[in-house]
Design a protein around this motif. Structure first.
Motif, short mmCIF file in Angstrom:
data_model
loop_
_atom_site.label_atom_id
_atom_site.label_comp_id
_atom_site.label_asym_id
_atom_site.label_seq_id
_atom_site.Cartn_x
_atom_site.Cartn_y
_atom_site.Cartn_z
N ASP A 23 0.82 -1.21 0.00
CA ASP A 23 0.00 0.00 0.00
C ASP A 23 0.86 1.26 0.00
OD1 ASP A 23 -2.28 -1.57 0.15
OD2 ASP A 23 -2.30 -1.54 2.34
N ILE A 24 2.03 1.18 0.62
CA ILE A 24 2.89 2.35 0.78
C ILE A 24 3.65 2.68 -0.50
CG2 ILE A 24 4.91 3.24 2.03
CD1 ILE A 24 3.96 1.55 4.44
N ILE A 25 4.15 1.67 -1.21
CA ILE A 25 5.01 1.89 -2.37
C ILE A 25 4.31 2.72 -3.47
CG2 ILE A 25 6.17 0.72 -4.29
CD1 ILE A 25 7.18 -1.31 -2.29
N PRO A 26 3.07 2.43 -3.86
CA PRO A 26 2.44 3.26 -4.89
C PRO A 26 2.28 4.72 -4.47
CG PRO A 26 1.23 1.22 -4.63
CD PRO A 26 2.23 1.27 -3.53
N VAL A 27 1.96 4.96 -3.21
CA VAL A 27 1.81 6.33 -2.73
C VAL A 27 3.14 7.05 -2.76
CG1 VAL A 27 1.18 7.75 -0.74
CG2 VAL A 27 -0.19 5.75 -1.32
N LEU A 32 6.94 10.84 -5.36
CA LEU A 32 8.23 11.07 -6.05
C LEU A 32 8.02 11.62 -7.45
CD1 LEU A 32 10.32 7.96 -4.94
CD2 LEU A 32 10.73 10.35 -4.34
N VAL A 33 7.05 11.09 -8.19
CA VAL A 33 6.78 11.59 -9.54
C VAL A 33 6.33 13.05 -9.49
CG1 VAL A 33 5.20 11.36 -11.50
CG2 VAL A 33 6.30 9.34 -10.55
N LEU A 34 5.44 13.38 -8.56
CA LEU A 34 4.97 14.76 -8.43
C LEU A 34 6.10 15.70 -8.06
CD1 LEU A 34 1.53 14.24 -6.64
CD2 LEU A 34 1.92 14.97 -9.00
N VAL A 35 6.93 15.30 -7.12
CA VAL A 35 8.07 16.14 -6.71
C VAL A 35 9.04 16.32 -7.87
CG1 VAL A 35 10.11 16.22 -5.20
CG2 VAL A 35 7.86 15.63 -4.25
N PHE A 36 9.29 15.24 -8.63
CA PHE A 36 10.20 15.33 -9.78
C PHE A 36 9.67 16.34 -10.80
CE2 PHE A 36 11.06 13.93 -14.14
CZ PHE A 36 12.44 14.08 -14.17
N PHE A 37 8.38 16.20 -11.19
CA PHE A 37 7.83 17.11 -12.19
C PHE A 37 7.71 18.53 -11.68
CE2 PHE A 37 6.37 13.22 -14.39
CZ PHE A 37 6.91 13.50 -15.63
N ASN A 38 7.48 18.69 -10.39
CA ASN A 38 7.46 20.03 -9.82
C ASN A 38 8.84 20.68 -9.91
OD1 ASN A 38 5.90 22.12 -8.48
ND2 ASN A 38 7.24 21.73 -6.72
N ALA A 39 9.88 19.89 -9.62
CA ALA A 39 11.25 20.42 -9.70
C ALA A 39 11.64 20.73 -11.13
CB ALA A 39 12.23 19.41 -9.09
N VAL A 40 11.29 19.84 -12.06
CA VAL A 40 11.66 20.04 -13.47
C VAL A 40 10.93 21.24 -14.07
CG1 VAL A 40 11.49 18.99 -15.78
CG2 VAL A 40 12.30 17.64 -13.86
N SER A 41 9.67 21.45 -13.66
CA SER A 41 8.88 22.55 -14.22
C SER A 41 9.13 23.88 -13.52
CB SER A 41 7.39 22.21 -14.16
OG SER A 41 6.94 22.22 -12.82
#
Length: 196
Positions: A23-27, A32-41
């Motif tokens: 349950d924890i890994i998908p969250v 991580l994906v959101l933080v990555f795209f926030n940093a890149v954008s």
């Protein structure tokens, strides 16, 4: 004595993490994906405009999903949601040209009748819910095409006041709370969970 308590607490935490790892890994992956795209954008992901857009896009499906919880708890699927929402919206838009007061009753009645028809097909004719509802989705989308003639049905401009974030958030919260209470604390919810 204190070291035994710490070992037990650590063992308890470790066992809890192991039990809930799936349950924890998908969250964590989503974060991580959101933080990555926030940093890149350059910080453009977490803006009020983006959250409003996401919520507006997901609102209709969010409301329908509350009801889908009861269906899925029974071990069934409903693939006709898109067709039901499309038909309900098209007929409600047609009803709005007669009277704005007809919009909600027409949309609810269409959804209720489609749900009853799906339920009868699955229970009485013993057709698998996935097959029956995906076929129903195609049929309903065909009706919408015929109804709209590949065009757009407009609504009265005064109804645009219903397109407010505050109203949508309120409706989503109220429906969410009602669905949670029905699912968790009523006999109907208990029976749905027992079937699945």
């Amino acid at each position: 004595m204190k070291t035994d308590i710490k070992k037990h607490e650590n063992g308890g935490a470790k066992s809890w993490i192991k039990a809930h790892l799936s349950d924890i890994i998908p969250v964590l992956g989503l974060i991580l994906v959101l933080v990555f795209f926030n940093a890149v954008s350059g910080g453009k992901v977490f803006t009020k405009t983006n959250f409003n857009t996401l919520f507006n896009e997901a609102f209709s499906l969010l409301i329908v999903t509350y009801a889908l919880i009861f269906v899925m708890a029974q071990g069934k699927n409903d693939m006709s949601l898109g067709g039901v929402v499309a038909l309900a919206a098209a007929l409600a838009a047609h009803a709005s040209s007669i009277s704005g007061n007809l919009v909600l009753p027409v949309a609810l009645l269409v959804g209720l009748l489609c749900g009853l028809l799906n339920g009868l097909i699955v229970t009485e004719f013993r057709i698998d819910s996935f097959i029956a509802t995906i076929a129903m989705s195609f049929i309903l989308k065909g009706f919408v095409e015929l109804l709209l003639q590949s065009g757009v049905q407009s609504i009265p401009i005064k109804m645009m006041m219903l397109d407010s974030q505050q109203l949508k958030i309120t409706v989503a919260l109220v429906f969410g709370i009602i669905s949670f209470i029905l699912f968790k604390y009523t006999m109907f919810g208990k029976h749905c969970r027992a079937i699945g």
